[in-house]
Write a protein that holds these residues in place. Structure first.
Motif, PDB file in Angstrom:
ATOM      1  N   ALA A  83       0.830  -1.210   0.000  1.00  0.00           N
ATOM      2  CA  ALA A  83       0.000   0.000   0.000  1.00  0.00           C
ATOM      3  C   ALA A  83       0.858   1.250   0.000  1.00  0.00           C
ATOM      4  O   ALA A  83       0.555   2.241  -0.696  1.00  0.00           O
ATOM      5  CB  ALA A  83      -0.928  -0.007   1.215  1.00  0.00           C
ATOM      6  N   ALA A  84       1.957   1.234   0.773  1.00  0.00           N
ATOM      7  CA  ALA A  84       2.846   2.398   0.836  1.00  0.00           C
ATOM      8  C   ALA A  84       3.505   2.652  -0.513  1.00  0.00           C
ATOM      9  O   ALA A  84       3.601   3.805  -0.970  1.00  0.00           O
ATOM     10  CB  ALA A  84       3.904   2.188   1.916  1.00  0.00           C
ATOM     11  N   VAL A  85       3.956   1.591  -1.170  1.00  0.00           N
ATOM     12  CA  VAL A  85       4.604   1.738  -2.476  1.00  0.00           C
ATOM     13  C   VAL A  85       3.607   2.214  -3.526  1.00  0.00           C
ATOM     14  O   VAL A  85       3.906   3.091  -4.345  1.00  0.00           O
ATOM     15  CB  VAL A  85       5.269   0.419  -2.902  1.00  0.00           C
ATOM     16  N   ASP A  86       2.404   1.654  -3.518  1.00  0.00           N
ATOM     17  CA  ASP A  86       1.389   2.097  -4.478  1.00  0.00           C
ATOM     18  C   ASP A  86       1.064   3.574  -4.294  1.00  0.00           C
ATOM     19  O   ASP A  86       0.857   4.306  -5.282  1.00  0.00           O
ATOM     20  CB  ASP A  86       0.120   1.252  -4.313  1.00  0.00           C
ATOM     21  N   ALA A  87       1.033   4.029  -3.042  1.00  0.00           N
ATOM     22  CA  ALA A  87       0.765   5.452  -2.782  1.00  0.00           C
ATOM     23  C   ALA A  87       1.897   6.324  -3.323  1.00  0.00           C
ATOM     24  O   ALA A  87       1.639   7.394  -3.902  1.00  0.00           O
ATOM     25  CB  ALA A  87       0.585   5.684  -1.277  1.00  0.00           C
ATOM     26  N   LEU A  88       3.132   5.879  -3.169  1.00  0.00           N
ATOM     27  CA  LEU A  88       4.267   6.644  -3.686  1.00  0.00           C
ATOM     28  C   LEU A  88       4.256   6.686  -5.215  1.00  0.00           C
ATOM     29  O   LEU A  88       4.498   7.734  -5.821  1.00  0.00           O
ATOM     30  CB  LEU A  88       5.579   6.036  -3.195  1.00  0.00           C
ATOM     31  N   LEU A  89       3.983   5.554  -5.836  1.00  0.00           N
ATOM     32  CA  LEU A  89       3.970   5.502  -7.301  1.00  0.00           C
ATOM     33  C   LEU A  89       2.834   6.334  -7.889  1.00  0.00           C
ATOM     34  O   LEU A  89       2.903   6.755  -9.048  1.00  0.00           O
ATOM     35  CB  LEU A  89       3.865   4.049  -7.771  1.00  0.00           C
ATOM     36  N   ALA A  90       1.800   6.577  -7.096  1.00  0.00           N
ATOM     37  CA  ALA A  90       0.672   7.392  -7.574  1.00  0.00           C
ATOM     38  C   ALA A  90       0.982   8.878  -7.532  1.00  0.00           C
ATOM     39  O   ALA A  90       0.281   9.682  -8.162  1.00  0.00           O
ATOM     40  CB  ALA A  90      -0.574   7.101  -6.730  1.00  0.00           C
ATOM     41  N   GLU A  91       2.031   9.265  -6.786  1.00  0.00           N
ATOM     42  CA  GLU A  91       2.402  10.676  -6.710  1.00  0.00           C
ATOM     43  C   GLU A  91       3.171  11.084  -7.972  1.00  0.00           C
ATOM     44  O   GLU A  91       3.838  10.250  -8.598  1.00  0.00           O
ATOM     45  CB  GLU A  91       3.261  10.929  -5.468  1.00  0.00           C
ATOM     46  N   PRO A  92       3.122  12.392  -8.347  1.00  0.00           N
ATOM     47  CA  PRO A  92       3.707  12.823  -9.622  1.00  0.00           C
ATOM     48  C   PRO A  92       5.230  13.053  -9.583  1.00  0.00           C
ATOM     49  O   PRO A  92       5.732  14.108  -9.989  1.00  0.00           O
ATOM     50  CB  PRO A  92       2.953  14.135  -9.900  1.00  0.00           C
ATOM     51  N   PHE A  93       5.968  12.064  -9.079  1.00  0.00           N
ATOM     52  CA  PHE A  93       7.421  12.147  -9.161  1.00  0.00           C
ATOM     53  C   PHE A  93       7.843  12.014 -10.622  1.00  0.00           C
ATOM     54  O   PHE A  93       7.279  11.218 -11.377  1.00  0.00           O
ATOM     55  CB  PHE A  93       8.079  11.032  -8.339  1.00  0.00           C
ATOM     56  N   ALA A  94       8.867  12.757 -10.998  1.00  0.00           N
ATOM     57  CA  ALA A  94       9.339  12.708 -12.386  1.00  0.00           C
ATOM     58  C   ALA A  94      10.328  11.578 -12.617  1.00  0.00           C
ATOM     59  O   ALA A  94      10.485  11.105 -13.743  1.00  0.00           O
ATOM     60  CB  ALA A  94       9.983  14.043 -12.769  1.00  0.00           C
ATOM     61  N   ASN A  95      11.026  11.153 -11.547  1.00  0.00           N
ATOM     62  CA  ASN A  95      12.080  10.162 -11.722  1.00  0.00           C
ATOM     63  C   ASN A  95      12.080   9.146 -10.589  1.00  0.00           C
ATOM     64  O   ASN A  95      11.859   9.498  -9.428  1.00  0.00           O
ATOM     65  CB  ASN A  95      13.461  10.844 -11.740  1.00  0.00           C
ATOM     66  N   VAL A 109       9.533   9.954 -16.280  1.00  0.00           N
ATOM     67  CA  VAL A 109       8.211  10.225 -16.828  1.00  0.00           C
ATOM     68  C   VAL A 109       8.293  11.477 -17.688  1.00  0.00           C
ATOM     69  O   VAL A 109       8.719  12.540 -17.224  1.00  0.00           O
ATOM     70  CB  VAL A 109       7.168  10.405 -15.709  1.00  0.00           C
ATOM     71  N   THR A 110       7.929  11.371 -18.950  1.00  0.00           N
ATOM     72  CA  THR A 110       8.047  12.480 -19.892  1.00  0.00           C
ATOM     73  C   THR A 110       6.995  13.553 -19.614  1.00  0.00           C
ATOM     74  O   THR A 110       6.093  13.376 -18.798  1.00  0.00           O
ATOM     75  CB  THR A 110       7.883  11.992 -21.338  1.00  0.00           C
ATOM     76  N   LYS A 111       7.123  14.678 -20.338  1.00  0.00           N
ATOM     77  CA  LYS A 111       6.164  15.778 -20.190  1.00  0.00           C
ATOM     78  C   LYS A 111       4.738  15.331 -20.529  1.00  0.00           C
ATOM     79  O   LYS A 111       3.771  15.877 -20.015  1.00  0.00           O
ATOM     80  CB  LYS A 111       6.573  16.943 -21.097  1.00  0.00           C
ATOM     81  N   LYS A 112       4.616  14.317 -21.378  1.00  0.00           N
ATOM     82  CA  LYS A 112       3.297  13.812 -21.749  1.00  0.00           C
ATOM     83  C   LYS A 112       2.817  12.708 -20.824  1.00  0.00           C
ATOM     84  O   LYS A 112       1.783  12.081 -21.075  1.00  0.00           O
ATOM     85  CB  LYS A 112       3.335  13.307 -23.197  1.00  0.00           C
ATOM     86  N   GLY A 113       3.584  12.450 -19.763  1.00  0.00           N
ATOM     87  CA  GLY A 113       3.173  11.446 -18.793  1.00  0.00           C
ATOM     88  C   GLY A 113       3.528  10.023 -19.162  1.00  0.00           C
ATOM     89  O   GLY A 113       3.013   9.076 -18.566  1.00  0.00           O
ATOM     90  N   VAL A 114       4.421   9.846 -20.136  1.00  0.00           N
ATOM     91  CA  VAL A 114       4.812   8.498 -20.568  1.00  0.00           C
ATOM     92  C   VAL A 114       6.008   8.029 -19.748  1.00  0.00           C
ATOM     93  O   VAL A 114       7.046   8.697 -19.709  1.00  0.00           O
ATOM     94  CB  VAL A 114       5.175   8.490 -22.065  1.00  0.00           C
ATOM     95  N   PRO A 115       5.900   6.872 -19.060  1.00  0.00           N
ATOM     96  CA  PRO A 115       7.033   6.364 -18.282  1.00  0.00           C
ATOM     97  C   PRO A 115       8.036   5.652 -19.189  1.00  0.00           C
ATOM     98  O   PRO A 115       7.674   4.738 -19.934  1.00  0.00           O
ATOM     99  CB  PRO A 115       6.370   5.388 -17.305  1.00  0.00           C
ATOM    100  N   LEU A 116       9.303   6.069 -19.118  1.00  0.00           N
ATOM    101  CA  LEU A 116      10.374   5.447 -19.895  1.00  0.00           C
ATOM    102  C   LEU A 116      11.344   4.788 -18.929  1.00  0.00           C
ATOM    103  O   LEU A 116      11.920   5.447 -18.069  1.00  0.00           O
ATOM    104  CB  LEU A 116      11.101   6.484 -20.749  1.00  0.00           C
ATOM    105  N   LEU A 117      11.536   3.490 -19.077  1.00  0.00           N
ATOM    106  CA  LEU A 117      12.366   2.723 -18.143  1.00  0.00           C
ATOM    107  C   LEU A 117      13.618   2.213 -18.834  1.00  0.00           C
ATOM    108  O   LEU A 117      13.561   1.684 -19.953  1.00  0.00           O
ATOM    109  CB  LEU A 117      11.571   1.533 -17.586  1.00  0.00           C
ATOM    110  N   HIS A 118      14.747   2.367 -18.144  1.00  0.00           N
ATOM    111  CA  HIS A 118      16.004   1.770 -18.600  1.00  0.00           C
ATOM    112  C   HIS A 118      16.530   0.894 -17.475  1.00  0.00           C
ATOM    113  O   HIS A 118      16.642   1.328 -16.326  1.00  0.00           O
ATOM    114  CB  HIS A 118      17.032   2.845 -18.952  1.00  0.00           C
ATOM    115  N   THR A 119      16.867  -0.344 -17.798  1.00  0.00           N
ATOM    116  CA  THR A 119      17.380  -1.294 -16.815  1.00  0.00           C
ATOM    117  C   THR A 119      18.769  -1.750 -17.226  1.00  0.00           C
ATOM    118  O   THR A 119      18.995  -2.077 -18.396  1.00  0.00           O
ATOM    119  CB  THR A 119      16.449  -2.514 -16.694  1.00  0.00           C
TER     120      THR A 119
END
Length: 408
Positions: A83-95, A109-119
């Protein structure tokens, strides 16, 4: 390795909730056009997450940082942690930057709200630290070999009473460097280093290199890094080379002026830490010449502008700001760093002026943190011109960037 956008948050969530392998997760920045992230009812700038073992069992520890202090909460692994992690991921952090024992995940997360992941896969497996009773907010343990080698800690690994202020300064600098670099890499401002092409860090005016060695000690545990120190004193270079050899650190120490420093490759990070007076301007000038992606500068004395304010015509009604020596010196500090900040903005950098360490530990506690974005600097150029017109001063950095014969 790229991941489809829809899988980005799911991958980050899974990595954070993997209590056996999570090393640390960091959320920072806010998405363009969104309000500041809120945790536990407070607006926050960044959040750190790690796993701790408590008497009540294994917990996910969330430390959130607002404008003035840190706040920590613990969530039992399982439904409470989810629940704590889901709440954090719901906040508008950019990185998001997530380190596990074997991988590093960077989500932007881009200006258009698209999450880009690099692993990426870590060079070697890292064992997570889950101790809850470790000294609070210690990025470099008191018994770290680099602190012993520098004489900050004694042979038993305890910080010497007379070196507490220096230790605090080292800790705060490393914390600022860590947060700045993590965010800059996550945003793509600083490239992701590799074993074949490590992060290139140069410290201009490094002196005895306390903070240079601290930066290397902290960063080398997390990513490949190569450090170069530049100082005009041969004595400093000899001392630093001995310390590096004793610690087994692969670093270069070059004797010469900041203006004459020559590097085989442009640096990713430029440090200028307590370089005296206009030496800070020389360092910033070289950073701009190299188009360094990340610059951290902690100015020392500000004699140049203070001297100019003794003879310049002060605009009305501000005569009292320069009439008395102590007020003139303090105002010169502020004006000098304001001019440096606006010039960096003019040259396409995002600039923050922050407190380096509390004034109780050192009076030189201002740090300029600049990230190259390539943004338009025309507004900053007008601000700079207006400041010069009002105060009639000639800052060293401005002279370096706009030589009199070529001035606008």
């Amino acid at each position: 390795m790229s991941t489809p956008p829809e899988a980005g948050f799911a991958t980050v969530r899974s990595a954070i909730l993997d209590a056996d392998h999570l090393v640390r997760a960091l959320a920072s920045g806010r998405r363009k056009g969104k309000p500041a992230p809120v945790v536990e009812g407070r607006e926050v700038r960044r959040v750190e997450v790690r796993v701790v073992d408590l008497r009540a069992g294994r917990h996910l520890q969330v430390t959130s940082y607002d404008a003035t202090q840190a706040h920590t909460t613990n969530h039992l692994v399982g439904e409470a942690a989810e629940a704590a992690v889901d709440a954090l991921l719901a906040e508008p952090f950019a990185n998001w930057h997530v380190d596990t024992a074997t991988e590093t995940h960077q989500l932007r997360v881009t200006k258009k709200g698209v999450p880009l992941l690099h692993t990426s896969t870590r060079a070697g497996e890292v064992a997570p630290s889950r101790g809850h009773d470790r000294p609070k907010d210690r990025l470099l343990a008191e018994d770290h070999p680099v602190l012993v080698a520098l004489g900050i800690s004694d042979a038993q690994g305890r910080v010497k009473p007379t070196r507490q202020a220096k230790y605090r300064q080292v800790e705060e600098f490393v914390r600022l460097l860590d947060a700045s670099l993590t965010e800059a890499v996550a945003q793509g401002r600083v490239r992701t280093p590799t074993a074949d092409d490590p992060l290139r860090v140069v410290d201009l005016g490094c002196g005895n290199a306390y903070l240079t060695f601290a930066a290397h000690a902290y960063l080398s545990d997390r990513l490949p890094v190569r450090v170069t120190g530049v100082d005009v004193k041969q004595q400093s270079a000899d001392h630093n080379a001995r310390v590096a050899a004793d610690l087994g650190i692969d670093a270069d120490f070059v004797v010469g002026s900041i203006a004459d420093a020559r590097l085989e490759q442009a640096p990713d990070v430029v440090l200028a830490l307590h370089a005296c007076d206009t030496a800070t301007d020389d360092a910033l000038g070289r950073a701009l010449e190299w188009q360094a992606p990340l610059v951290l500068a902690a100015p020392c004395c500000h004699h140049d502008i203070a001297a100019q304010l003794r003879t310049t015509d002060v605009p009305e009604p501000y005569g009292m700001l320069t009439r008395h020596g102590i007020l003139r010196e303090r105002f010169a500090d502020t004006l000098t760093d304001a001019l440096r900040a606006v010039l960096l903005r003019r040259e396409g950098y995002r600039v923050e002026v922050v407190e380096f360490v509390e004034s109780a530990h050192t009076p030189r506690n201002t740090l300029l943190r600049a990230v190259r974005t390539g943004a338009d600097g025309s507004d900053a150029a007008r601000e700079y011109d207006d400041l010069l017109a009002a105060w009639g001063v000639r800052p060293r950095l401005g002279e370096l960037l706009d030589p009199p014969a070529l001035s606008r």
